[in-house]
Enzyme design. Structure first.
Site, PDB file in Angstrom:
ATOM      1  N   ASP A  37       0.838  -1.201   0.000  1.00 38.04           N
ATOM      2  CA  ASP A  37       0.000   0.000   0.000  1.00 38.04           C
ATOM      3  C   ASP A  37       0.871   1.249   0.000  1.00 38.04           C
ATOM      4  OD1 ASP A  37      -2.288   1.499   0.046  1.00 38.04           O
ATOM      5  OD2 ASP A  37      -2.686   1.230   2.179  1.00 38.04           O
ATOM      6  N   GLU A  84     -11.838  -4.619  -4.975  1.00 35.72           N
ATOM      7  CA  GLU A  84     -12.230  -3.207  -4.800  1.00 35.72           C
ATOM      8  C   GLU A  84     -11.482  -2.296  -5.776  1.00 35.72           C
ATOM      9  OE1 GLU A  84     -11.448  -5.310  -2.215  1.00 35.72           O
ATOM     10  OE2 GLU A  84     -13.573  -5.609  -1.702  1.00 35.72           O
ATOM     11  N   ASN A  85     -10.293  -2.725  -6.201  1.00 35.29           N
ATOM     12  CA  ASN A  85      -9.521  -1.899  -7.144  1.00 35.29           C
ATOM     13  C   ASN A  85     -10.223  -1.732  -8.494  1.00 35.29           C
ATOM     14  OD1 ASN A  85      -6.227  -3.052  -6.022  1.00 35.29           O
ATOM     15  ND2 ASN A  85      -7.469  -1.337  -5.312  1.00 35.29           N
ATOM     16  N   ARG A  88     -11.614   1.732  -9.218  1.00 35.12           N
ATOM     17  CA  ARG A  88     -10.742   2.891  -9.482  1.00 35.12           C
ATOM     18  C   ARG A  88     -10.975   3.412 -10.906  1.00 35.12           C
ATOM     19  NH1 ARG A  88      -5.136   2.504  -6.129  1.00 35.12           N
ATOM     20  NH2 ARG A  88      -6.136   1.880  -4.201  1.00 35.12           N
ATOM     21  N   ARG A 205       1.868  -4.965   6.191  1.00 36.45           N
ATOM     22  CA  ARG A 205       1.140  -3.940   5.434  1.00 36.45           C
ATOM     23  C   ARG A 205       1.971  -2.669   5.445  1.00 36.45           C
ATOM     24  NH1 ARG A 205      -5.042  -2.535   4.474  1.00 36.45           N
ATOM     25  NH2 ARG A 205      -4.667  -0.752   3.113  1.00 36.45           N
TER      26      ARG A 205
HETATM   27  C1  FPP Z   1      -1.851   0.212  -3.327  1.00 35.64           C
HETATM   28  O1  FPP Z   1      -1.423   1.522  -3.489  1.00 35.64           O
HETATM   29  C2  FPP Z   1      -1.344  -0.665  -4.362  1.00 35.64           C
HETATM   30  C3  FPP Z   1      -2.071  -1.183  -5.379  1.00 35.64           C
HETATM   31  C4  FPP Z   1      -3.483  -0.868  -5.551  1.00 35.64           C
HETATM   32  C5  FPP Z   1      -1.521  -2.065  -6.401  1.00 35.64           C
HETATM   33  C6  FPP Z   1      -0.225  -2.766  -6.119  1.00 35.64           C
HETATM   34  C7  FPP Z   1       0.497  -2.894  -7.391  1.00 35.64           C
HETATM   35  C8  FPP Z   1       1.837  -2.835  -7.561  1.00 35.64           C
HETATM   36  C9  FPP Z   1       2.757  -2.780  -6.450  1.00 35.64           C
HETATM   37  C10 FPP Z   1       2.468  -2.805  -8.904  1.00 35.64           C
HETATM   38  C11 FPP Z   1       2.226  -3.942  -9.807  1.00 35.64           C
HETATM   39  C12 FPP Z   1       2.343  -5.286  -9.196  1.00 35.64           C
HETATM   40  C13 FPP Z   1       3.053  -6.306  -9.714  1.00 35.64           C
HETATM   41  C14 FPP Z   1       2.981  -7.634  -9.092  1.00 35.64           C
HETATM   42  C15 FPP Z   1       3.927  -6.135 -10.890  1.00 35.64           C
HETATM   43  P1  FPP Z   1      -2.514   2.689  -3.513  1.00 35.64           P
HETATM   44  O2  FPP Z   1      -2.659   3.124  -4.917  1.00 35.64           O
HETATM   45  O3  FPP Z   1      -3.766   2.236  -2.847  1.00 35.64           O
HETATM   46  O4  FPP Z   1      -1.788   3.766  -2.654  1.00 35.64           O
HETATM   47  P2  FPP Z   1      -2.469   4.929  -1.781  1.00 35.64           P
HETATM   48  O5  FPP Z   1      -3.191   4.250  -0.667  1.00 35.64           O
HETATM   49  O6  FPP Z   1      -1.307   5.730  -1.337  1.00 35.64           O
HETATM   50  O7  FPP Z   1      -3.396   5.686  -2.705  1.00 35.64           O
END
Ligand code: FPP
Length: 259
Positions: A37, A84-85, A88, A205
């Protein structure tokens, strides 16, 4: 966990070595799961678009894989894209899917050489055909890896996974292949995506949020939970080894009783 962003390279690598040696002295968690995260905040704090944070996040995935291999973690499970993503903005979803495709193509050789087997789990039907094919190719190409499993949760939500398991059991019961009294925790777990895998010993986390966000709810029943303020793109091998050391301290404090 300490922040060593401003450290010169030699100092950082010496520190990394020191932490690795220290971590290797103790019991290493066999299975580490990570809620990655903070990509968005990492980017926003630099005035960059959110996708830049995800791109840096993909580099941090590489760090976590290398750290796991070096310290002897056997299973690394990453929450790459949640149910949930899907809510977005379409541009962000597209950027994340492109990154997955890129990751699959750019890492496949190294993962194979290093003996890392990739497994992908979640509702993959929802992925665009190109993304689904890319991750499935990655699974097939690395299938013989025996050193470590890299498990990527994609289009994943734990409640859906649990409901899916219940549905599968009901179907078997209705078909006459299962009696209700045969359903216990062990039988239930065999219908989860993670059937046959050991449960995570440590759940990390990043970015300071103290939530589990619908990740492996069944499987983390006994996991040690570690929340670090470090944003995922900054989470490097040093942080990984520090997490292992913290796990070892907790193990010493709450160590299992020999019987
Ligand atoms: C949370 O950050 C992260 C994600 C929604 C996606 C995780 C993806 C990656 C690390 C990159 C691709 C993965 C692979 C396996 C190549 P957020 O966007 O929710 O951060 P925030 O809470 O600061 O907005």
């Amino acid at each position: 966990m300490s922040e060593c962003g401003a450290m010169p390279d030699t100092e950082r690598s010496e520190r990394r070595e020191r932490l690795l040696v220290e971590a290797l002295r103790g019991e290493v968690p066999a299975h580490v799961a990570i809620i990655m995260d903070g990509n968005g905040r990492w980017a926003e704090s630099r005035g960059l678009p959110r996708w830049e944070g995800h791109r840096e996040g993909a580099k941090a995935v590489r760090e976590a894989v290398v750290a796991s291999l070096e310290v002897g973690v056997r299973q690394l499970t990453l929450y790459a894209f949640s149910n949930e993503n899907w809510l977005r903005p379409a541009t962000e979803i597209a950027a994340l899917m492109d990154l997955l495709v890129e990751y699959a193509a750019s890492e496949v050789e190294e993962l194979r050489e290093r003996g890392v087997r990739v497994r992908v789990f979640g509702d993959l039907e929802r992925l665009a055909p190109e993304a689904r094919a890319a991750v499935q190719r990655l699974e097939a190409a690395t299938g013989a890896g025996e050193k470590m499993s890299l498990n990527l949760a994609i289009s994943y939500g734990s409640r859906s996974e649990i409901a899916r398991a219940a549905r599968r059991l009901v179907e078997q019961a209705l078909a006459g292949a299962l009696r209700p009294e045969e359903v216990d925790a062990e039988r239930f777990a065999r219908e989860l995506y993670t059937a046959g895998w050991p449960d995570p010993d440590l759940l990390i986390r990043t970015s300071g949020e103290q939530r589990v966000s619908n990740f492996l709810l069944w499987q983390i029943a006994y996991a040690e939970l570690l929340v670090t303020p470090v944003l995922w793109p900054d989470f490097d091998q040093t942080h990984f080894f520090e997490a292992v050391l913290e796990y070892q301290r907790r193990e010493r404090r709450y160590g299992r009783v020999e019987v």
